[in-house]
Write a protein that holds these residues in place. Structure first.
Motif, mmCIF file in Angstrom:
data_model
loop_
_atom_site.group_PDB
_atom_site.id
_atom_site.type_symbol
_atom_site.label_atom_id
_atom_site.label_comp_id
_atom_site.label_asym_id
_atom_site.label_seq_id
_atom_site.Cartn_x
_atom_site.Cartn_y
_atom_site.Cartn_z
ATOM 1 N N ALA A 1 41.538 26.837 41.055
ATOM 2 C CA ALA A 1 42.663 26.635 40.338
ATOM 3 C C ALA A 1 42.695 26.260 39.110
ATOM 4 O O ALA A 1 41.724 25.568 38.823
ATOM 5 N N PRO A 2 43.368 26.756 38.010
ATOM 6 C CA PRO A 2 44.671 27.632 37.993
ATOM 7 C C PRO A 2 44.300 29.073 38.019
ATOM 8 O O PRO A 2 45.156 29.837 38.108
ATOM 9 N N LEU A 3 43.116 29.486 38.385
ATOM 10 C CA LEU A 3 42.925 30.897 38.232
ATOM 11 C C LEU A 3 43.509 31.637 39.597
ATOM 12 O O LEU A 3 43.494 31.162 40.473
ATOM 13 N N GLU A 4 44.297 32.623 39.182
ATOM 14 C CA GLU A 4 44.824 33.426 40.249
ATOM 15 C C GLU A 4 43.590 34.194 41.029
ATOM 16 O O GLU A 4 42.768 34.574 40.626
ATOM 17 N N ILE A 5 43.995 34.165 42.455
ATOM 18 C CA ILE A 5 42.939 34.971 43.287
ATOM 19 C C ILE A 5 43.522 36.046 44.136
ATOM 20 O O ILE A 5 44.694 35.851 44.434
ATOM 21 N N ARG A 6 43.003 37.253 44.216
ATOM 22 C CA ARG A 6 43.242 38.374 44.935
ATOM 23 C C ARG A 6 42.138 38.590 46.003
ATOM 24 O O ARG A 6 40.916 37.936 45.519
#
Length: 273
Positions: A67-72
């Motif tokens: 976080a705060p990186l978005e993850i898919r």
């Protein structure tokens, strides 16, 4: 529907994303922050899927660190197919993909990319009807868990042909992950019978993820672009949709940063238009 859902002047700035190609999450996060990446496209390893409460806790703690990186999420699983003619193999695949969806849901993930025929030398072991039915079941299972299941086009097999890819997407209700390198390498495009936009045009409103590199070469893997001209026409296809998740799918540092430099150049030029 038409692929043209907007024009360049009104396009949103995409999120540029890297893969989890580094085993140390601290190193991965530092690389993302140092070079301006907005997220991580997390590929599961079939051999190390968390299989106990303690393993799940450790995995979720590691994701929290990013976080705060978005993850898919992404399932590049070789020879694991929902539509296998062998019922036991098909049920094994369905069980594994449902486990993955459960995990993704637990960490509030919203997107999961899957494949059909990855790693197979022939589609002979697969049933077309069973593939669509099982994929539809998985899409519905994902929707109930808040996860959008997306189908990726490959360089070979059914999903390498835009007309068959469209039928699989429409028949299953899956979202779309557009791999521009696979499109470039596919025989359907190389023969000029189809163009890369044919993977997107029938369902531009269902495009949620894009994988970006130049092409795929047997024995070499994903080849980064050397210059903007290598990928500009395919980026134009994506730029006219609402897809804002651009995965620079090169799994080594120098090639990744080279790809980012090319994509950054493209976006700067488009912003000036």
């Amino acid at each position: 529907m038409s692929i043209l859902v907007g024009d360049f002047a009104s396009m949103i700035r995409p999120k540029l994303v890297l893969c989890n190609f580094l085993s140390d999450p601290r190193e991965l996060k530092m690389l993302a922050f140092d070079y301006g990446f907005s997220g991580v496209d997390w590929s599961f390893d079939l051999e190390s899927i968390p299989d106990s409460p303690s393993a799940e806790d450790a995995w979720m703690e590691m994701l929290t660190f990013l976080a705060p990186l978005e993850i898919r999420y992404h399932c590049p699983f070789y020879r694991l197919d929902l539509g296998h003619d062998d019922r036991d193999e098909a049920e094994k695949a369905a069980d594994i993909f449902q486990r993955i969806i459960d995990l993704v849901s637990k960490v509030q993930g919203r997107f999961l990319t899957v494949h059909i025929g990855l790693g197979l030398d022939s589609t002979e072991p697969l049933s077309w009807d069973l593939t669509i039915a099982r994929l539809r079941d998985l899409v519905e299972y994902g929707a109930a868990m808040g996860v959008k299941v997306c189908l990726e086009n490959l360089a070979w097999g059914w999903t390498s042909k835009p007309n068959l890819f469209e039928k699989l997407v429409r028949g299953s209700g899956a979202g779309v992950t557009f791999d521009i390198g696979h499109a470039h390498a596919s025989e359907a495009v190389r023969s000029h019978y189809f163009s890369p936009k044919d993977f997107v045009a029938p369902h531009a409103d269902c495009l949620y993820n894009t994988h970006i590199y130049h092409t795929e070469v047997s024995g070499l893997g994903h080849v980064p672009p050397e210059r903007l001209n290598d990928i500009e026409d395919r980026l134009d296809i994506v730029q006219t949709t609402q897809c804002d998740w651009w995965v620079l799918e090169v799994r080594e540092r120098n090639g990744l940063l080279q790809t980012k430099q090319v994509v950054d150049t493209y976006l700067r030029q488009r912003n000036r238009q």
